[in-house]
Design a protein around this motif. Structure first.
Motif, PDB file in Angstrom:
ATOM      1  N   ASP A  25       1.008  -1.228   0.033  1.00 49.14           N
ATOM      2  CA  ASP A  25      -0.080  -0.032  -0.072  1.00 49.14           C
ATOM      3  C   ASP A  25       0.943   1.193   0.024  1.00 49.14           C
ATOM      4  O   ASP A  25       1.607   1.350   0.921  1.00 49.14           O
ATOM      5  CB  ASP A  25      -0.795  -0.097   1.345  1.00 49.14           C
ATOM      6  CG  ASP A  25      -2.143   1.067   1.198  1.00 49.14           C
ATOM      7  OD1 ASP A  25      -1.878   2.095   0.508  1.00 49.14           O
ATOM      8  OD2 ASP A  25      -2.968   0.861   1.757  1.00 49.14           O
ATOM      9  N   ARG A  27      -0.085   4.313  -0.178  1.00 52.20           N
ATOM     10  CA  ARG A  27      -0.664   5.853   0.203  1.00 52.20           C
ATOM     11  C   ARG A  27      -0.155   6.246   1.353  1.00 52.20           C
ATOM     12  O   ARG A  27       0.596   5.824   1.970  1.00 52.20           O
ATOM     13  CB  ARG A  27      -2.278   5.292   0.362  1.00 52.20           C
ATOM     14  CG  ARG A  27      -3.039   4.792  -0.812  1.00 52.20           C
ATOM     15  CD  ARG A  27      -4.464   4.242  -0.722  1.00 52.20           C
ATOM     16  NE  ARG A  27      -4.437   3.324   0.341  1.00 52.20           N
ATOM     17  CZ  ARG A  27      -5.317   3.267   1.437  1.00 52.20           C
ATOM     18  NH1 ARG A  27      -6.224   4.255   1.589  1.00 52.20           N
ATOM     19  NH2 ARG A  27      -5.222   2.299   2.420  1.00 52.20           N
ATOM     20  N   LEU A  32      -4.558   5.838   4.824  1.00 57.22           N
ATOM     21  CA  LEU A  32      -4.752   4.652   5.412  1.00 57.22           C
ATOM     22  C   LEU A  32      -5.569   4.803   6.549  1.00 57.22           C
ATOM     23  O   LEU A  32      -6.277   3.625   6.963  1.00 57.22           O
ATOM     24  CB  LEU A  32      -3.033   4.346   5.971  1.00 57.22           C
ATOM     25  CG  LEU A  32      -2.150   3.884   4.956  1.00 57.22           C
ATOM     26  CD1 LEU A  32      -0.723   3.930   5.731  1.00 57.22           C
ATOM     27  CD2 LEU A  32      -2.414   2.854   4.279  1.00 57.22           C
ATOM     28  N   ARG A  33      -5.708   5.919   7.217  1.00 55.76           N
ATOM     29  CA  ARG A  33      -6.449   6.132   8.525  1.00 55.76           C
ATOM     30  C   ARG A  33      -8.011   6.016   7.923  1.00 55.76           C
ATOM     31  O   ARG A  33      -8.936   5.725   8.544  1.00 55.76           O
ATOM     32  CB  ARG A  33      -6.273   7.388   9.479  1.00 55.76           C
ATOM     33  CG  ARG A  33      -5.031   7.154  10.053  1.00 55.76           C
ATOM     34  CD  ARG A  33      -4.938   8.609  10.957  1.00 55.76           C
ATOM     35  NE  ARG A  33      -4.698   9.566  10.179  1.00 55.76           N
ATOM     36  CZ  ARG A  33      -3.329  10.078  10.097  1.00 55.76           C
ATOM     37  NH1 ARG A  33      -2.476   9.353  10.125  1.00 55.76           N
ATOM     38  NH2 ARG A  33      -3.221  11.270   9.530  1.00 55.76           N
ATOM     39  N   SER A  36      -8.442   1.052   4.951  1.00 58.99           N
ATOM     40  CA  SER A  36      -7.384   0.148   4.612  1.00 58.99           C
ATOM     41  C   SER A  36      -7.748  -1.178   4.537  1.00 58.99           C
ATOM     42  O   SER A  36      -9.055  -1.703   4.797  1.00 58.99           O
ATOM     43  CB  SER A  36      -6.671   0.198   6.337  1.00 58.99           C
ATOM     44  OG  SER A  36      -5.568   1.364   6.203  1.00 58.99           O
ATOM     45  N   GLN A  38      -7.098  -5.858   4.927  1.00 60.48           N
ATOM     46  CA  GLN A  38      -6.822  -6.395   5.793  1.00 60.48           C
ATOM     47  C   GLN A  38      -6.115  -7.287   5.110  1.00 60.48           C
ATOM     48  O   GLN A  38      -6.289  -7.920   4.286  1.00 60.48           O
ATOM     49  CB  GLN A  38      -8.037  -6.885   6.734  1.00 60.48           C
ATOM     50  CG  GLN A  38      -8.636  -6.110   7.297  1.00 60.48           C
ATOM     51  CD  GLN A  38      -8.114  -5.098   8.421  1.00 60.48           C
ATOM     52  OE1 GLN A  38      -7.228  -5.867   9.279  1.00 60.48           O
ATOM     53  NE2 GLN A  38      -7.908  -3.953   8.735  1.00 60.48           N
ATOM     54  N   SER A  46       2.826  -1.327   4.176  1.00 65.31           N
ATOM     55  CA  SER A  46       2.719   0.002   3.836  1.00 65.31           C
ATOM     56  C   SER A  46       3.859   0.975   3.917  1.00 65.31           C
ATOM     57  O   SER A  46       4.589   1.056   4.849  1.00 65.31           O
ATOM     58  CB  SER A  46       1.588   0.682   4.951  1.00 65.31           C
ATOM     59  OG  SER A  46       0.420   0.047   4.926  1.00 65.31           O
ATOM     60  N   ILE A  97      -7.877   1.102  -4.099  1.00 64.49           N
ATOM     61  CA  ILE A  97      -8.510   0.625  -2.804  1.00 64.49           C
ATOM     62  C   ILE A  97     -10.104   1.084  -3.106  1.00 64.49           C
ATOM     63  O   ILE A  97     -11.220   0.285  -2.557  1.00 64.49           O
ATOM     64  CB  ILE A  97      -8.259   1.424  -1.431  1.00 64.49           C
ATOM     65  CG1 ILE A  97      -8.863   0.897  -0.423  1.00 64.49           C
ATOM     66  CG2 ILE A  97      -8.589   2.783  -1.536  1.00 64.49           C
ATOM     67  CD1 ILE A  97      -8.016   0.926   0.986  1.00 64.49           C
ATOM     68  N   VAL A 108     -14.674  -1.855   3.359  1.00 67.13           N
ATOM     69  CA  VAL A 108     -13.539  -0.589   3.276  1.00 67.13           C
ATOM     70  C   VAL A 108     -14.412   0.332   2.690  1.00 67.13           C
ATOM     71  O   VAL A 108     -14.959   0.624   1.754  1.00 67.13           O
ATOM     72  CB  VAL A 108     -12.616  -1.154   2.367  1.00 67.13           C
ATOM     73  CG1 VAL A 108     -11.713  -0.174   2.197  1.00 67.13           C
ATOM     74  CG2 VAL A 108     -11.761  -2.333   2.870  1.00 67.13           C
TER      75      VAL A 108
END
Length: 111
Positions: A25, A27, A32-33, A36, A38, A46, A97, A108
């Protein structure tokens, strides 16, 4: 050429390339907050896109790596960078994403 893999097809792509893959990832922390993925039948790492060059040592060039960002543009650049730097099996997660949320895991959040 960099493989373009839809989120729904990711497990099959990893299986076709020996399994034990990594979703990278790329980003930034606020993204990410916001949303994200799993880890599943893959490892999750990340590293923000701009940090990838200095963090190459954290990645195993012998494992299949599929790069993820918001929509697929940044992750494509990282995938090309990895391929250019000796990583043998690299893909871009097409649609990022956002597509992941629509195709693979609706829990997500989209942003």
């Amino acid at each position: 050429m960099i493989d373009q893999v839809r989120p729904a097809d990711l497990d099959a792509w990893f299986a076709d390339h020996g399994g034990d893959g990594v979703v990278l990832d790329v980003r930034e922390a606020p993204e990410l907050r916001a949303a994200s993925v799993q880890p599943g039948p893959f490892q999750l790492q990340s590293i923000p896109m701009n940090d990838v060059p200095s963090q190459l040592g954290r990645l195993d060039p012998d494992k299949p790596i599929a790069c993820l960002c918001h929509h697929g543009a940044r992750s494509m650049r990282v995938a090309m960078f990895l391929a250019h730097n000796g990583f043998g099996t690299v893909a871009n997660i097409a649609g990022g994403i956002d597509a992941w949320s629509q195709e693979r895991d609706p829990s997500v959040p989209r942003y």
